[in-house]
Design a protein around this motif. Sequence first.
Motif, PDB file in Angstrom:
ATOM      1  N   THR A 190       0.811  -1.226   0.000  1.00 45.59           N
ATOM      2  CA  THR A 190       0.000   0.000   0.000  1.00 45.59           C
ATOM      3  C   THR A 190       0.836   1.265   0.000  1.00 45.59           C
ATOM      4  OG1 THR A 190      -0.125   0.161   2.424  1.00 45.59           O
ATOM      5  CG2 THR A 190      -1.779  -1.226   1.303  1.00 45.59           C
ATOM      6  N   MET A 191       2.098   1.164   0.445  1.00 46.25           N
ATOM      7  CA  MET A 191       3.007   2.303   0.582  1.00 46.25           C
ATOM      8  C   MET A 191       2.491   3.317   1.594  1.00 46.25           C
ATOM      9  SD  MET A 191       5.549   1.478  -1.312  1.00 46.25           S
ATOM     10  CE  MET A 191       6.493   2.920  -1.782  1.00 46.25           C
ATOM     11  N   LYS A 192       1.755   2.808   2.601  1.00 44.05           N
ATOM     12  CA  LYS A 192       1.211   3.649   3.666  1.00 44.05           C
ATOM     13  C   LYS A 192       1.698   3.140   5.018  1.00 44.05           C
ATOM     14  CE  LYS A 192      -2.758   4.953   0.874  1.00 44.05           C
ATOM     15  NZ  LYS A 192      -4.241   5.034   0.753  1.00 44.05           N
ATOM     16  N   PRO A 193       1.619   3.966   6.060  1.00 43.14           N
ATOM     17  CA  PRO A 193       2.213   3.615   7.357  1.00 43.14           C
ATOM     18  C   PRO A 193       1.693   2.296   7.928  1.00 43.14           C
ATOM     19  CG  PRO A 193       1.676   5.932   7.311  1.00 43.14           C
ATOM     20  CD  PRO A 193       1.089   5.341   6.063  1.00 43.14           C
ATOM     21  N   THR A 194       2.625   1.566   8.534  1.00 44.28           N
ATOM     22  CA  THR A 194       2.288   0.287   9.129  1.00 44.28           C
ATOM     23  C   THR A 194       2.917   0.116  10.505  1.00 44.28           C
ATOM     24  OG1 THR A 194       2.279  -2.112   8.747  1.00 44.28           O
ATOM     25  CG2 THR A 194       4.235  -0.903   8.050  1.00 44.28           C
ATOM     26  N   GLY A 195       3.373   1.206  11.094  1.00 42.61           N
ATOM     27  CA  GLY A 195       4.029   1.107  12.396  1.00 42.61           C
ATOM     28  C   GLY A 195       3.974   2.412  13.155  1.00 42.61           C
ATOM     29  N   LYS A 196       4.797   2.512  14.175  1.00 43.55           N
ATOM     30  CA  LYS A 196       4.821   3.670  15.042  1.00 43.55           C
ATOM     31  C   LYS A 196       5.525   4.856  14.385  1.00 43.55           C
ATOM     32  CE  LYS A 196       7.888   3.903  18.299  1.00 43.55           C
ATOM     33  NZ  LYS A 196       8.693   3.640  19.527  1.00 43.55           N
ATOM     34  N   LEU A 197       5.365   6.013  14.995  1.00 45.52           N
ATOM     35  CA  LEU A 197       6.092   7.202  14.585  1.00 45.52           C
ATOM     36  C   LEU A 197       7.354   7.345  15.422  1.00 45.52           C
ATOM     37  CD1 LEU A 197       3.447  10.060  14.132  1.00 45.52           C
ATOM     38  CD2 LEU A 197       4.591   8.743  12.352  1.00 45.52           C
ATOM     39  N   TYR A 198       8.475   7.586  14.770  1.00 46.92           N
ATOM     40  CA  TYR A 198       9.740   7.869  15.438  1.00 46.92           C
ATOM     41  C   TYR A 198      10.055   9.354  15.267  1.00 46.92           C
ATOM     42  CZ  TYR A 198      10.427   2.792  15.167  1.00 46.92           C
ATOM     43  OH  TYR A 198      10.278   1.426  15.277  1.00 46.92           O
ATOM     44  N   SER A 199      10.594   9.972  16.280  1.00 43.40           N
ATOM     45  CA  SER A 199      11.069  11.348  16.193  1.00 43.40           C
ATOM     46  C   SER A 199      12.567  11.324  15.920  1.00 43.40           C
ATOM     47  CB  SER A 199      10.792  12.096  17.501  1.00 43.40           C
ATOM     48  OG  SER A 199       9.405  12.241  17.709  1.00 43.40           O
ATOM     49  N   ILE A 200      13.009  12.037  14.872  1.00 43.96           N
ATOM     50  CA  ILE A 200      14.418  11.938  14.491  1.00 43.96           C
ATOM     51  C   ILE A 200      15.143  13.282  14.431  1.00 43.96           C
ATOM     52  CG2 ILE A 200      14.176   9.724  13.305  1.00 43.96           C
ATOM     53  CD1 ILE A 200      14.017  11.233  10.658  1.00 43.96           C
ATOM     54  N   ALA A 201      14.423  14.408  14.426  1.00 47.37           N
ATOM     55  CA  ALA A 201      15.088  15.719  14.444  1.00 47.37           C
ATOM     56  C   ALA A 201      14.121  16.765  14.992  1.00 47.37           C
ATOM     57  CB  ALA A 201      15.569  16.127  13.049  1.00 47.37           C
ATOM     58  N   SER A 202      14.672  17.683  15.787  1.00 46.82           N
ATOM     59  CA  SER A 202      13.868  18.742  16.372  1.00 46.82           C
ATOM     60  C   SER A 202      14.765  19.924  16.703  1.00 46.82           C
ATOM     61  CB  SER A 202      13.172  18.234  17.645  1.00 46.82           C
ATOM     62  OG  SER A 202      12.378  19.235  18.229  1.00 46.82           O
ATOM     63  N   ARG A 203      14.162  21.115  16.747  1.00 50.17           N
ATOM     64  CA  ARG A 203      14.894  22.328  17.134  1.00 50.17           C
ATOM     65  C   ARG A 203      14.101  23.045  18.219  1.00 50.17           C
ATOM     66  NH1 ARG A 203      16.672  26.105  12.578  1.00 50.17           N
ATOM     67  NH2 ARG A 203      18.467  26.513  13.923  1.00 50.17           N
ATOM     68  N   PRO A 204      14.152  22.523  19.427  1.00 50.26           N
ATOM     69  CA  PRO A 204      13.304  23.051  20.504  1.00 50.26           C
ATOM     70  C   PRO A 204      13.607  24.488  20.907  1.00 50.26           C
ATOM     71  CG  PRO A 204      14.901  21.466  21.358  1.00 50.26           C
ATOM     72  CD  PRO A 204      14.963  21.378  19.873  1.00 50.26           C
ATOM     73  N   ASN A 205      14.799  24.986  20.612  1.00 49.07           N
ATOM     74  CA  ASN A 205      15.164  26.341  21.034  1.00 49.07           C
ATOM     75  C   ASN A 205      15.196  27.337  19.889  1.00 49.07           C
ATOM     76  OD1 ASN A 205      15.556  25.523  23.767  1.00 49.07           O
ATOM     77  ND2 ASN A 205      17.542  24.660  23.181  1.00 49.07           N
ATOM     78  N   SER A 206      14.569  26.980  18.761  1.00 47.72           N
ATOM     79  CA  SER A 206      14.607  27.875  17.597  1.00 47.72           C
ATOM     80  C   SER A 206      13.217  28.048  16.992  1.00 47.72           C
ATOM     81  CB  SER A 206      15.550  27.305  16.538  1.00 47.72           C
ATOM     82  OG  SER A 206      15.067  26.056  16.082  1.00 47.72           O
ATOM     83  N   GLY A 207      12.201  27.899  17.812  1.00 46.39           N
ATOM     84  CA  GLY A 207      10.851  28.025  17.285  1.00 46.39           C
ATOM     85  C   GLY A 207      10.430  26.860  16.421  1.00 46.39           C
TER      86      GLY A 207
END
Length: 321
Positions: free
Chosen positions: A191-208
């Motif tokens: 299907t080429m659609k999600p089949t699992g959990k979401l992982y967080s891999i990049a964020s900029r918490p101090n830059s808005g």
Amino acid sequence: MKHNLRGIFLALVFIMGLMLTFPTAEPASAAFWDTTGDNFIHDPSMIKEGSTYYTFGTGVGTGLRVIWSNDGKHWSAAPSIFPSPLSWWKSYVSNYEAHQWAPDISYYNGRYWLYYSVSSFGTNTSLIGLTSTDRIASGQWRDDGLVIRSTSADNYNAIDGDFVMDKDGNPWLSFGSFWSGIKLTKLDKTTMKPTGKLYSIASRPNSGGAVEAPNITYKDGYYYLFVSFDKCCQGVNSTYKIAYGRSKNITGPYYDKSGKNMMNGGGTILDAGNDRWKGPGHQDVLNNSMIVRHGYDALDNGVSKLLINDLYWDSGGWPTY
């Protein structure tokens, strides 16, 4: 956060792009491809089918923009995708303002898959949709429907989808813009659609939260995550720039050259532009040997154009021009 300035700006440069004959680009280095012709594009994703290059980009009121080239240098416009909006988009995003954003093209299991975004400016009421074809040159695209969506109840934004295949042949999708950053999910091979959990891999918490447009490629035991920092869509005043990190695992953690985790704002800058090309970003790496992105041309009233470079890798395995 992408906001109404994006829509206003893209509409302006789209009109300009139709009116202007683009001048020859001046090489920034020996690795810079000298693109000419109808090279107006924003949020580019490129692929080669046979001997023809196709680049897909954000559309303004007339569907997703498509340009093509036989040599990667002189470009011409092709018919857009979704010249009329699909009826089901409004079920998830009621006020998307006729814009379709940030398409990503890939070839997998004998088919070309194009992920794209529909969003309400200034919010994370957004969706990533999917369309596909067995041959780009045919111009015939199948609607494969909704992939993933986000609402005001989510702390992420479902736009800027980007396909990647891991070293074992499994398909994944990264995506995200501002809020809590870049996400990654595994895809079903059929299907080429999600089949699992979401992982967080990049964020900029101090830059808005100014990180978006992920692109992952695998090379020599590492997954390399490219992202765009800061603000696009303001012409020559754009502060967009390309940053990267790498990981032994596709789900992270990703570290930049200094060892800083990209979940904590890390990211080594690859391209922050120059006197002519402002705000380069929304990058796409092809075969680990080319990188495409848009840049705002200071010599042409800030029009967004296609930039292409050969991509090199230093002795430590890090990308460079």
